[in-house]
Design an enzyme around this catalytic site. Structure first.
Site, PDB file in Angstrom:
ATOM      1  N   ASP A  91     -31.045  19.307   3.978  1.00 54.65           N
ATOM      2  CA  ASP A  91     -32.163  19.659   4.846  1.00 54.65           C
ATOM      3  C   ASP A  91     -33.454  19.315   4.116  1.00 54.65           C
ATOM      4  OD1 ASP A  91     -32.313  21.652   2.989  1.00 54.65           O
ATOM      5  OD2 ASP A  91     -31.784  23.270   4.345  1.00 54.65           O
ATOM      6  N   ASP A 264     -24.177  23.997  10.845  1.00 58.36           N
ATOM      7  CA  ASP A 264     -24.147  24.585   9.505  1.00 58.36           C
ATOM      8  C   ASP A 264     -24.601  26.019   9.651  1.00 58.36           C
ATOM      9  OD1 ASP A 264     -27.020  25.146   8.009  1.00 58.36           O
ATOM     10  OD2 ASP A 264     -27.182  23.791   9.720  1.00 58.36           O
TER      11      ASP A 264
END
Length: 373
Positions: A91, A264
């Site tokens: 990320d 996720d």
């Protein structure tokens, strides 16, 4: 090679496909365990793979601060550093910066904040985020965005979303000719029209995949499902669709029903450390006294190492005595449970029996199947 996405078949809006990388293939729908600091807490990479994980997530923000990319690059990249030979998604750091609250300042250039480690002043920009993710050797790179907080007025959500679009353009420019896949992140808060503008802006720029961000940030479940229901069907059909930071097993099933390919969430690992364990009929709170003398496995239907070798009474004992083995065994189970939910959905999509799978999933929980709008 860059990532290749293949869409095999659909059932209603649910999709069955795969993402192909140099480091391996990820069958979708897929769940990615979160390895924030280059480790899924308490687990070796081999144990994570044994649960069925095909890809894991690393955190740009935290790894940039400690140990720093210089040390990671001495080993090669993040794969070498943590001894993980499958794909990694990183990320961008946007969500972690959002989590700092008042400790950060957002400008057009980027975000200025004080390092939570040593107090040093740091500027994180779209360009810097792309550079760090490149140094980590990520297989999927996320654009740098601002995660719109909840609650936010329409004007606040619009301003945040428009800033994220400008940062998306800069992220794409900086990403350049990199072989890694680059995903755009749809923002816009709880406002459908802003989500539409965000998605249109991102598809005009052009990305390898698209994520829905800014959900699971404290909003009511109905709002999350409303935005998901509205946004997912409009996302490009031939690109992977990623719902960030979600969620419970029921959320995964409902999102797959609405066309999402990737997930996720820290829930299986964090809840494991708190003694909340997912099984086919719901949740077991292993700390509760009712398990003290129970010699049965956690879940009769589970094939994980924990369920094959240990009783509920033993797991209860480990939890009550704060033994670290308890957290490890719980994590192995929860991650395997999540991966089994995903592989069961893939198998059902392959067999053309996805609706039957969904009915059985909810029957085991004594719940009715939620309606699709």
């Amino acid at each position: 090679m860059t990532m290749k996405f293949e869409l095999d078949k659909t059932s209603g809006r649910a999709r069955r496909g795969r993402m192909v990388f140099e480091r391996g293939t990820v069958e979708t729908p897929a769940f990615m365990p979160v390895g924030t600091l280059g480790t899924v807490k308490g687990m070796t990479p081999e144990e994570v793979k044994d649960t069925g994980a095909q890809i894991c997530l690393g955190n740009t923000f935290h790894l940039m601060l400690r140990p720093g990319t210089q040390i990671i690059q001495q080993h090669g990249d993040l794969h070498d550093f943590m001894n993980w030979d499958k794909p990694i998604l990183t990320d961008s750091g946007g969500f972690q910066v959002f989590s700092l609250g008042e400790l950060r300042k957002i400008t057009e250039e980027g975000v200025t904040f004080r390092s939570p480690i040593n107090g040093e002043k740091i500027l994180l920009t779209p360009e810097k985020s792309m550079q760090v993710q490149r140094e980590l050797g990520s297989d999927i790179v996320m654009i740098f965005d601002e995660c719109t907080p909840f609650p936010a007025t329409q004007a606040e959500a619009r301003s945040s979303m428009e800033l994220s679009l400008r940062w998306a353009e800069r992220s794409k420019q900086e990403h350049g000719e990199s072989k890694a896949a680059l995903f755009g992140i749809i923002q816009g808060g709880m406002y459908e029209e802003l989500r539409d503008i965000s998605l249109k802006g991102l598809t005009d720029i052009g990305f390898d995949g698209y994520a829905i961000g800014g959900l699971s940030v404290g909003e009511p479940k109905e709002d999350m499902m409303r935005i998901l229901e509205h946004t997912a069907p409009q996302m490009p059909e031939q690109k992977p669709r990623y719902l960030m930071g979600v969620g419970k097993p029921e959320d995964l099933v409902e999102a797959v029903r609405r066309g999402i390919d990737m997930f996720d969430c820290v829930m299986p690992t964090r809840n494991a450390r708190n003694g909340h364990l997912f099984i086919s009929t719901g949740v077991v709170k292993i700390r509760n006294a009712v398990h003290r003398t129970d010699t049965s496995p956690l879940d009769e239907n589970c094939d994980c190492y924990t369920c094959k070798n240990y009783s509920r009474a033993y797991l209860h004992h480990l939890d009550r005595t704060n033994e670290m083995l308890g957290s490890r065994l719980n994590t192995i189970h929860n991650l395997r449970f999540y991966q089994k939910v995903m592989s069961d959905m893939r198998d059902a999509l392959d067999a053309g029996t996805f609706d039957d799978y969904v009915k059985e999933f909810y029957r085991l929980r004594d719940q009715s199947v939620p309606a699709l709008d």
